[in-house]
Design an enzyme around this catalytic site. Structure first.
Site, PDB file in Angstrom:
ATOM      1  N   ASN A  99     -10.096  -0.716  -0.477  1.00 23.55           N
ATOM      2  CA  ASN A  99      -8.636  -0.601  -0.316  1.00 23.55           C
ATOM      3  C   ASN A  99      -7.964  -1.023  -1.619  1.00 23.55           C
ATOM      4  OD1 ASN A  99      -5.924  -0.846   0.264  1.00 23.55           O
ATOM      5  ND2 ASN A  99      -6.233  -1.867   2.230  1.00 23.55           N
ATOM      6  N   CYS A 140       0.815  -1.222   0.000  1.00 23.96           N
ATOM      7  CA  CYS A 140       0.000   0.000   0.000  1.00 23.96           C
ATOM      8  C   CYS A 140       0.843   1.265   0.000  1.00 23.96           C
ATOM      9  CB  CYS A 140      -0.946   0.007   1.187  1.00 23.96           C
ATOM     10  SG  CYS A 140      -2.047  -1.394   1.168  1.00 23.96           S
ATOM     11  N   HIS A 169      -4.051   7.069   2.915  1.00 23.11           N
ATOM     12  CA  HIS A 169      -4.331   5.754   2.334  1.00 23.11           C
ATOM     13  C   HIS A 169      -5.749   5.343   2.741  1.00 23.11           C
ATOM     14  CE1 HIS A 169      -4.117   1.709   1.045  1.00 23.11           C
ATOM     15  NE2 HIS A 169      -3.873   1.174   2.224  1.00 23.11           N
TER      16      HIS A 169
HETATM   17  N1  ACO Z   1     -18.319  -9.734   8.212  1.00 21.28           N
HETATM   18  C1  ACO Z   1     -18.785 -10.040   9.442  1.00 21.28           C
HETATM   19  N2  ACO Z   1     -17.967 -10.359  10.467  1.00 21.28           N
HETATM   20  C2  ACO Z   1     -16.647 -10.366  10.224  1.00 21.28           C
HETATM   21  C3  ACO Z   1     -16.110 -10.066   8.963  1.00 21.28           C
HETATM   22  C4  ACO Z   1     -16.998  -9.753   7.935  1.00 21.28           C
HETATM   23  N3  ACO Z   1     -16.594  -9.433   6.684  1.00 21.28           N
HETATM   24  N4  ACO Z   1     -14.767 -10.165   9.024  1.00 21.28           N
HETATM   25  C5  ACO Z   1     -14.462 -10.480  10.309  1.00 21.28           C
HETATM   26  N5  ACO Z   1     -15.600 -10.616  11.024  1.00 21.28           N
HETATM   27  C6  ACO Z   1     -15.747 -10.975  12.431  1.00 21.28           C
HETATM   28  C7  ACO Z   1     -14.549 -11.712  12.987  1.00 21.28           C
HETATM   29  O1  ACO Z   1     -14.650 -13.091  12.710  1.00 21.28           O
HETATM   30  C8  ACO Z   1     -14.652 -11.413  14.455  1.00 21.28           C
HETATM   31  O2  ACO Z   1     -15.654 -12.249  15.014  1.00 21.28           O
HETATM   32  P1  ACO Z   1     -15.483 -12.844  16.511  1.00 21.28           P
HETATM   33  O3  ACO Z   1     -15.459 -11.645  17.403  1.00 21.28           O
HETATM   34  O4  ACO Z   1     -16.695 -13.694  16.645  1.00 21.28           O
HETATM   35  O5  ACO Z   1     -14.176 -13.579  16.494  1.00 21.28           O
HETATM   36  C9  ACO Z   1     -15.204  -9.971  14.482  1.00 21.28           C
HETATM   37  O6  ACO Z   1     -15.805  -9.757  13.192  1.00 21.28           O
HETATM   38  C10 ACO Z   1     -14.153  -8.929  14.738  1.00 21.28           C
HETATM   39  O7  ACO Z   1     -13.033  -9.171  13.893  1.00 21.28           O
HETATM   40  P2  ACO Z   1     -11.771  -8.228  13.912  1.00 21.28           P
HETATM   41  O8  ACO Z   1     -10.778  -8.712  12.887  1.00 21.28           O
HETATM   42  O9  ACO Z   1     -11.282  -8.051  15.319  1.00 21.28           O
HETATM   43  O10 ACO Z   1     -12.443  -6.848  13.423  1.00 21.28           O
HETATM   44  P3  ACO Z   1     -11.830  -5.406  13.336  1.00 21.28           P
HETATM   45  O11 ACO Z   1     -12.678  -4.462  14.055  1.00 21.28           O
HETATM   46  O12 ACO Z   1     -10.357  -5.405  13.649  1.00 21.28           O
HETATM   47  O13 ACO Z   1     -11.997  -5.070  11.782  1.00 21.28           O
HETATM   48  C11 ACO Z   1     -10.633  -4.987   9.811  1.00 21.28           C
HETATM   49  C12 ACO Z   1     -11.342  -5.883  10.817  1.00 21.28           C
HETATM   50  C13 ACO Z   1     -11.678  -4.178   9.075  1.00 21.28           C
HETATM   51  C14 ACO Z   1      -9.873  -5.877   8.826  1.00 21.28           C
HETATM   52  C15 ACO Z   1      -9.648  -4.043  10.524  1.00 21.28           C
HETATM   53  O14 ACO Z   1      -8.898  -4.765  11.453  1.00 21.28           O
HETATM   54  C16 ACO Z   1      -8.694  -3.322   9.586  1.00 21.28           C
HETATM   55  O15 ACO Z   1      -9.078  -2.488   8.804  1.00 21.28           O
HETATM   56  N6  ACO Z   1      -7.388  -3.592   9.697  1.00 21.28           N
HETATM   57  C17 ACO Z   1      -6.349  -2.853   8.977  1.00 21.28           C
HETATM   58  C18 ACO Z   1      -6.338  -3.111   7.503  1.00 21.28           C
HETATM   59  C19 ACO Z   1      -5.186  -2.349   6.872  1.00 21.28           C
HETATM   60  O16 ACO Z   1      -4.998  -1.172   7.121  1.00 21.28           O
HETATM   61  N7  ACO Z   1      -4.352  -3.001   6.087  1.00 21.28           N
HETATM   62  C20 ACO Z   1      -3.155  -2.338   5.607  1.00 21.28           C
HETATM   63  C21 ACO Z   1      -3.158  -2.079   4.210  1.00 21.28           C
HETATM   64  S1  ACO Z   1      -3.550  -3.465   3.204  1.00 21.28           S
HETATM   65  C22 ACO Z   1      -2.158  -3.898   2.205  1.00 21.28           C
HETATM   66  O17 ACO Z   1      -1.047  -3.528   2.453  1.00 21.28           O
HETATM   67  C23 ACO Z   1      -2.399  -4.826   1.048  1.00 21.28           C
END
Ligand code: ACO
Length: 318
Positions: free
Chosen positions: A275, A113, A245
């Site tokens: 993203n 990214c 980003h």
């Molecule tokens: N729909 C419904 N539920 C979901 C989904 C979905 N699509 N995906 C995950 N969940 C569930 C999980 O299973 C978990 O359930 P549980 O509590 O029963 O175990 C719950 O939702 C919470 O999951 P988390 O992963 O803790 O959710 P979080 O609030 O952290 O959000 C997310 C996830 C959106 C991925 C976030 O962590 C994020 O944006 N992270 C950073 C991403 C990023 O910046 N990446 C860098 C750039 S990408 C690159 O370089 C290619």
């Protein structure tokens, strides 16, 4: 002194749109979960056969047109992508052939990214040292090709697109400073585990420990925006726009809070773009320029964070 300035911007999104409602039919998710956790409402994905360089060519031609120059006047191409068309030739060179600026240096780099931030920094240095006069800087991706569409944790996040800027030599900045970082200690938190040398035994798909990535992204982006302001002896209040980003609206809001910049001064396209990795910052910049929100003379802070981890920023007088 020679500086580089942004002479033109361009972007391109493939035609096909996948909404959150479409994804509800593919994986166990809801529009509500995706919107509240990420801010994403829809995303664009490339058609079958449509490649990263196809998207980049559209964005590049728009940036070149906005700069008021001919493609043949480009004398340097830096192309950030994690999803190249081929192992080689690199995407920069493939694009160069299409634009007809034969013989000029052209390359691609893969810093996830942060790809556009790295490409911008390198191109800026070449313009500053007088070896390039009109550099094309690209961020383009077809992340849909390395997304596991049956994995709800990642399928809802990633998308395709391309953004471009033309940097040209100028007597005043322009790009005031760029700041690049990486830390491979975090390689297991966000990766695509398949590759030419390692082999294609593993699935060709993005793996991410989202919550850990989230926390580190917020910390590192907070540090790099401080570093950028302090390198230029500026206060937070000097900034006109944050162009972040577009990974997650909550990460964007956290960086805006850190900068004490109101969300009205933050360019947000994540709801429409998802993203798009290296394409995300130049696409957001182009949208804001073409909408007339970002104007000549304004001070912009660009930043990105991604796999590696790699991250970076740029302070730009537009
Ligand atoms: N729909 C419904 N539920 C979901 C989904 C979905 N699509 N995906 C995950 N969940 C569930 C999980 O299973 C978990 O359930 P549980 O509590 O029963 O175990 C719950 O939702 C919470 O999951 P988390 O992963 O803790 O959710 P979080 O609030 O952290 O959000 C997310 C996830 C959106 C991925 C976030 O962590 C994020 O944006 N992270 C950073 C991403 C990023 O910046 N990446 C860098 C750039 S990408 C690159 O370089 C290619």
């Amino acid at each position: 002194m020679i500086y580089s300035r942004i002479a033109g911007t361009g972007s391109y999104l493939p035609a096909k749109i996948i909404t959150n409602q479409d994804l509800e039919k593919l994986v166990d998710t809801t529009d509500e979960w995706i919107r509240t956790r990420t801010g994403i409402e829809r995303r664009h994905v490339a058609a079958e056969g449509e490649t990263t360089v196809d998207l980049a060519e559209h964005a590049a031609r728009r940036a070149i047109e906005a700069a008021g120059i001919a493609p043949a006047e480009i004398d340097f191409i830096a192309f950030g992508t994690t999803t190249p068309d081929l192992v080689f030739p690199n995407c920069g060179t493939l694009l160069q052939q299409r634009l007809g600026c034969r013989g000029v240096p052209a390359f691609s780099l893969e810093t996830a990214c942060a790809g556009f931030m790295y490409a911008l920094s390198i191109a800026d240095k070449y313009v500053r040292c007088g070896e390039a006069r009109r550099a094309l800087v690209i961020g383009a991706e077809t992340l849909s090709r390395i997304t596991d569409w049956s994995d709800r944790a990642t399928a809802v996040l990633f998308a395709d697109g391309a953004g471009a800027v033309v940097l040209e030599a100028a007597a005043s900045p322009g790009v005031l400073s760029t700041h690049l970082h990486s830390d491979g200690e975090y390689k297991d938190l966000l990766y695509c585990g398949s590759g030419v040398s390692k082999g294609f035994d593993a699935k060709l798909a993005i793996s991410m420990t989202g919550s850990e990535v989230f926390k580190i992204a917020v910390t590192k982006l907070g540090q790099v925006v401080d570093e950028t302001l302090s390198a230029n002896g500026l206060e937070r209040s000097s900034l006109d726009w944050l162009v972040p980003h577009q990974a997650n609206i909550r990460i964007i809001q956290a960086t805006a809070r850190k900068l004490e910049i109101p969300m009205e001064r933050v360019i947000v396209t994540v709801q429409d773009h998802g993203n798009t990795s290296a394409a995300s910052v130049p696409m957001a910049l182009d949208v804001a320029v073409r909408e007339g929100r970002i104007r000549r003379g304004e001070l912009l802070l660009l930043e990105a964070f991604g796999g590696g981890f790699t991250w970076g920023s740029a302070l730009v007088r537009y």
